[in-house]
Scaffold this motif. Structure first.
Motif, PDB file in Angstrom:
ATOM      1  N   PHE A 235      45.021  34.573  33.243  1.00 17.61           N
ATOM      2  CA  PHE A 235      43.789  34.595  32.454  1.00 17.61           C
ATOM      3  C   PHE A 235      42.540  34.606  33.337  1.00 17.61           C
ATOM      4  O   PHE A 235      41.444  34.879  32.850  1.00 17.61           O
ATOM      5  N   LEU A 236      42.701  34.311  34.628  1.00 17.70           N
ATOM      6  CA  LEU A 236      41.567  34.415  35.546  1.00 17.70           C
ATOM      7  C   LEU A 236      41.014  35.833  35.563  1.00 17.70           C
ATOM      8  O   LEU A 236      39.800  36.043  35.652  1.00 17.70           O
ATOM      9  N   TRP A 237      41.896  36.828  35.507  1.00 16.95           N
ATOM     10  CA  TRP A 237      41.457  38.232  35.499  1.00 16.95           C
ATOM     11  C   TRP A 237      41.051  38.676  34.098  1.00 16.95           C
ATOM     12  O   TRP A 237      40.121  39.456  33.946  1.00 16.95           O
ATOM     13  N   VAL A 238      41.713  38.172  33.082  1.00 16.36           N
ATOM     14  CA  VAL A 238      41.406  38.564  31.708  1.00 16.36           C
ATOM     15  C   VAL A 238      40.025  38.057  31.296  1.00 16.36           C
ATOM     16  O   VAL A 238      39.227  38.795  30.709  1.00 16.36           O
ATOM     17  N   TYR A 239      39.718  36.797  31.600  1.00 22.49           N
ATOM     18  CA  TYR A 239      38.516  36.182  31.037  1.00 22.49           C
ATOM     19  C   TYR A 239      37.709  35.329  32.009  1.00 22.49           C
ATOM     20  O   TYR A 239      36.506  35.516  32.164  1.00 22.49           O
ATOM     21  N   TYR A 240      38.355  34.350  32.659  1.00 20.75           N
ATOM     22  CA  TYR A 240      37.600  33.338  33.398  1.00 20.75           C
ATOM     23  C   TYR A 240      36.776  33.895  34.544  1.00 20.75           C
ATOM     24  O   TYR A 240      35.627  33.512  34.760  1.00 20.75           O
ATOM     25  N   GLY A 241      37.369  34.771  35.349  1.00 27.63           N
ATOM     26  CA  GLY A 241      36.739  35.202  36.579  1.00 27.63           C
ATOM     27  C   GLY A 241      35.456  35.981  36.365  1.00 27.63           C
ATOM     28  O   GLY A 241      35.354  36.796  35.457  1.00 27.63           O
ATOM     29  N   TYR A 242      34.464  35.731  37.243  1.00 28.31           N
ATOM     30  CA  TYR A 242      33.222  36.509  37.184  1.00 28.31           C
ATOM     31  C   TYR A 242      33.495  37.887  37.790  1.00 28.31           C
ATOM     32  O   TYR A 242      34.262  38.001  38.753  1.00 28.31           O
ATOM     33  N   PRO A 243      32.903  38.968  37.236  1.00 28.73           N
ATOM     34  CA  PRO A 243      33.302  40.332  37.609  1.00 28.73           C
ATOM     35  C   PRO A 243      33.406  40.643  39.104  1.00 28.73           C
ATOM     36  O   PRO A 243      34.361  41.300  39.510  1.00 28.73           O
ATOM     37  N   PRO A 244      32.485  40.170  39.977  1.00 29.36           N
ATOM     38  CA  PRO A 244      32.620  40.545  41.397  1.00 29.36           C
ATOM     39  C   PRO A 244      33.680  39.744  42.161  1.00 29.36           C
ATOM     40  O   PRO A 244      33.926  40.012  43.339  1.00 29.36           O
ATOM     41  N   THR A 245      34.298  38.766  41.509  1.00 27.71           N
ATOM     42  CA  THR A 245      35.213  37.857  42.193  1.00 27.71           C
ATOM     43  C   THR A 245      36.538  38.535  42.538  1.00 27.71           C
ATOM     44  O   THR A 245      37.036  39.390  41.805  1.00 27.71           O
ATOM     45  N   PHE A 246      37.114  38.108  43.656  1.00 25.80           N
ATOM     46  CA  PHE A 246      38.456  38.514  44.066  1.00 25.80           C
ATOM     47  C   PHE A 246      39.377  37.295  44.015  1.00 25.80           C
ATOM     48  O   PHE A 246      39.041  36.239  44.554  1.00 25.80           O
ATOM     49  N   PHE A 247      40.522  37.437  43.383  1.00 23.64           N
ATOM     50  CA  PHE A 247      41.597  36.460  43.450  1.00 23.64           C
ATOM     51  C   PHE A 247      42.805  37.157  44.071  1.00 23.64           C
ATOM     52  O   PHE A 247      43.200  38.231  43.618  1.00 23.64           O
ATOM     53  N   GLU A 248      43.368  36.553  45.092  1.00 18.60           N
ATOM     54  CA  GLU A 248      44.535  37.138  45.782  1.00 18.60           C
ATOM     55  C   GLU A 248      44.261  38.581  46.215  1.00 18.60           C
ATOM     56  O   GLU A 248      45.157  39.434  46.202  1.00 18.60           O
ATOM     57  N   VAL A 252      38.285  41.193  39.941  1.00 16.80           N
ATOM     58  CA  VAL A 252      38.353  40.899  38.510  1.00 16.80           C
ATOM     59  C   VAL A 252      37.983  42.117  37.670  1.00 16.80           C
ATOM     60  O   VAL A 252      38.709  42.506  36.747  1.00 16.80           O
ATOM     61  N   ASP A 253      36.846  42.765  37.973  1.00 11.76           N
ATOM     62  CA  ASP A 253      36.396  43.855  37.107  1.00 11.76           C
ATOM     63  C   ASP A 253      37.262  45.101  37.261  1.00 11.76           C
ATOM     64  O   ASP A 253      37.441  45.851  36.296  1.00 11.76           O
ATOM     65  N   GLU A 254      37.799  45.342  38.449  1.00 12.21           N
ATOM     66  CA  GLU A 254      38.739  46.450  38.608  1.00 12.21           C
ATOM     67  C   GLU A 254      39.981  46.231  37.751  1.00 12.21           C
ATOM     68  O   GLU A 254      40.495  47.166  37.124  1.00 12.21           O
ATOM     69  N   SER A 255      40.446  44.994  37.714  1.00 15.31           N
ATOM     70  CA  SER A 255      41.600  44.664  36.891  1.00 15.31           C
ATOM     71  C   SER A 255      41.292  44.878  35.414  1.00 15.31           C
ATOM     72  O   SER A 255      42.115  45.422  34.663  1.00 15.31           O
ATOM     73  N   ARG A 256      40.094  44.484  34.981  1.00 16.81           N
ATOM     74  CA  ARG A 256      39.706  44.671  33.584  1.00 16.81           C
ATOM     75  C   ARG A 256      39.577  46.159  33.244  1.00 16.81           C
ATOM     76  O   ARG A 256      39.946  46.587  32.146  1.00 16.81           O
ATOM     77  N   TYR A 257      39.064  46.917  34.178  1.00 16.19           N
ATOM     78  CA  TYR A 257      38.967  48.368  33.968  1.00 16.19           C
ATOM     79  C   TYR A 257      40.363  48.949  33.757  1.00 16.19           C
ATOM     80  O   TYR A 257      40.592  49.742  32.838  1.00 16.19           O
TER      81      TYR A 257
END
Length: 476
Positions: A235-248, A252-257
């Protein structure tokens, strides 16, 4: 949810901790705190309520008075933190991102030993204090943090300020992230990489699950190697994460795209002529926008903005703590634009449906402003199981979930229900549940992302992601 920011520097770092912590404000709205250390003044700390104001307005005066080369800050939807602790290990400040399901059990363990525990203003125990007590059972931070990993059920990531160094311990299954950043003469440890960008830090290291790291302004030292198994929250990529953020390493926004593109491909494949019949695509602000852009560009349907979000006075969804007020704010902040939607067929993208209250209000507003058809596409699978590992949906009973309400309506009760069948998009139970939700919400059509498509959108293997709220799976 909660988030934290820590820094150690050759120079005064108070302003960096102030701004870095403020960049985590989308993760919490209840409490904020900062602790700064200097050799001359020792620990300087403040905790303020954020329920009626913002982090930056509450802490600006504090940050102007403090001096120090190391510090931590946090935004929390739960307990007041950071705490400053006197112990046999030494004096330290600590903040956590946690959901401890056996908190009462551990608290009783300490009470039975003759320890005392401060009560929070809301009653009950402060999870960060309990974590600190577990750490202080051991003779050093490494063994103490390992004690936390061994004893708690749920999740816990830890940031400690120990004089001029930081000690970080990521949750043993990595459910919540910690990232280390670096620039000349300084390191930082953060929950979200978006907090680094304007402060000049570059990503240095993603702390691994269960890993414990000590950070000074001169070096990074691994105290405990990372575990092989990981269950980071999807859910970090779906909702929580701010768009410019990278996790692992995944933005985030590339994943949402990619998620929106997956939903568009599914609609194209199911259409008779390979074309989706709609006048526009739109995202429910803010987290639905990235998903909607992916859908729009894949389906070749114009993206428009039928909703304007009024941010000057309603910038955050969860600002009031009262549920009735939250629902009013959710309605007040979104302004429909009749000129763009009247007599049109629209496809709307949103991150999820939890209770469905806000979406039902959105549908009512759109209908009253003349829209012809509302096709809702949700960027994750139906939320069938309350989260056990983050504070997402913490205050909600299972029956408050829109999925459970639909199943309860269909079955008459929730006794002896095989919820795994409702998680299977090929089952009749799943289709019946989604149709009941569609009717309840007043939508022309409703589709959810399939779990395998969500996993592809994120880009990590399924066994590295926590998908408990979608399919009931769990580890640790």
């Amino acid at each position: 949810m909660s988030g934290f920011f820590g820094a150690v520097s050759e120079n005064d770092c108070v302003s960096e901790v102030f701004y870095g912590t403020d960049y985590h404000s989308h993760l919490g709205t209840k409490r904020g705190g900062m602790a700064i250390y200097s050799n001359s003044k020792g620990y300087q700390r403040a905790i303020h309520s954020l329920e009626n104001s913002y982090f930056r307005t509450k802490f600006e005066s504090d940050s102007n008075l403090w001096k120090g080369n190391s510090g931590i800050g946090c935004i929390s939807d739960t307990e007041p933190q950071p705490l400053v602790i006197h112990s046999k290990i030494g004096r330290f400040a600590i903040t956590t991102v946690s959901k401890i399901n056996n908190l009462d059990e551990i608290a009783q363990y300490f009470l039975d030993k003759g320890e005392h525990i401060a009560e929070t203003s809301q009653g009950g125990y402060n999870p960060t204090e309990i974590v600190a007590m577990l750490i202080c059972e051991k003779l050093n931070f490494k063994d103490g943090i390992q004690n936390v990993y061994d004893r708690i059920k749920g999740s816990c990531s830890i940031l400690i300020l120990y004089q001029d160094s930081l000690i970080v311990g990521r949750d043993k299954l990595g459910r919540t992230p910690i990232v280390i950043g670096h620039k000349d003469g300084a390191f930082c440890a953060v929950s979200e990489t978006s907090s680094m960008i304007n402060l000049g830090y570059k990503i240095y290291k993603y702390v691994g699950p269960g890993e414990i790291v000590e950070i000074s302004k001169e070096y990074i030292k691994t105290l405990k190697e990372e575990e092989k198994e990981m269950q980071i929250c999807s859910f970090l990529w779906v909702y929580y994460g701010y768009p410019p953020t990278f996790f692992e390493g995944i933005n985030v926004d590339e994943s949402r795209y990619r998620s929106g593109a997956e939903l568009a491909k599914d609609d194209i494949n199911e259409s008779e002529d390979g074309k989706i019949k709609a006048d526009f695509v739109a995202g429910i602000p803010d987290s639905g926008i990235g998903h909607a852009l992916g859908y729009s560009n894949t389906a070749h349907i114009p993206y428009i903005r039928p909703y304007a979000k009024y941010t000057p006075t309603w910038p955050r969804s969860f600002m009031p703590q009262n549920q009735e007020q939250r629902e009013l704010v959710a309605k007040m902040k979104l302004l429909p634009n009749t000129a763009l939607i009247k007599d049109k067929k629209g496809i709307f993208l949103d991150d999820s449906i939890v209770r469905g209250t806000q979406l039902k209000d959105n549908v009512k507003d759109l209908t009253e402003n003349g829209i012809k058809e509302i096709h809702m596409r949700i960027a994750c699978p139906p939320l069938l199981f309350p989260c056990e590992y983050l504070n997402f949906s913490r205050s909600r009973t299972k029956l408050e979930l829109a999925t459970r309400k639909a199943i309860n309506y269909i079955k008459g009760n929730l006794e002896n229900v095989d919820f795994k069948q409702y998680a299977n998009p090929e089952s009749e139970e799943y289709k019946e549940m989604v149709e009941q939700m569609r009717k309840e919400l007043g939508l022309t059509s409703l589709k959810f992302q399939h779990l395998d498509a969500l996993v592809r959108s994120i880009g990590l293997p399924k066994d590295r992601l926590c998908t408990h709220c979608f399919d009931g799976s769990s580890r640790g």
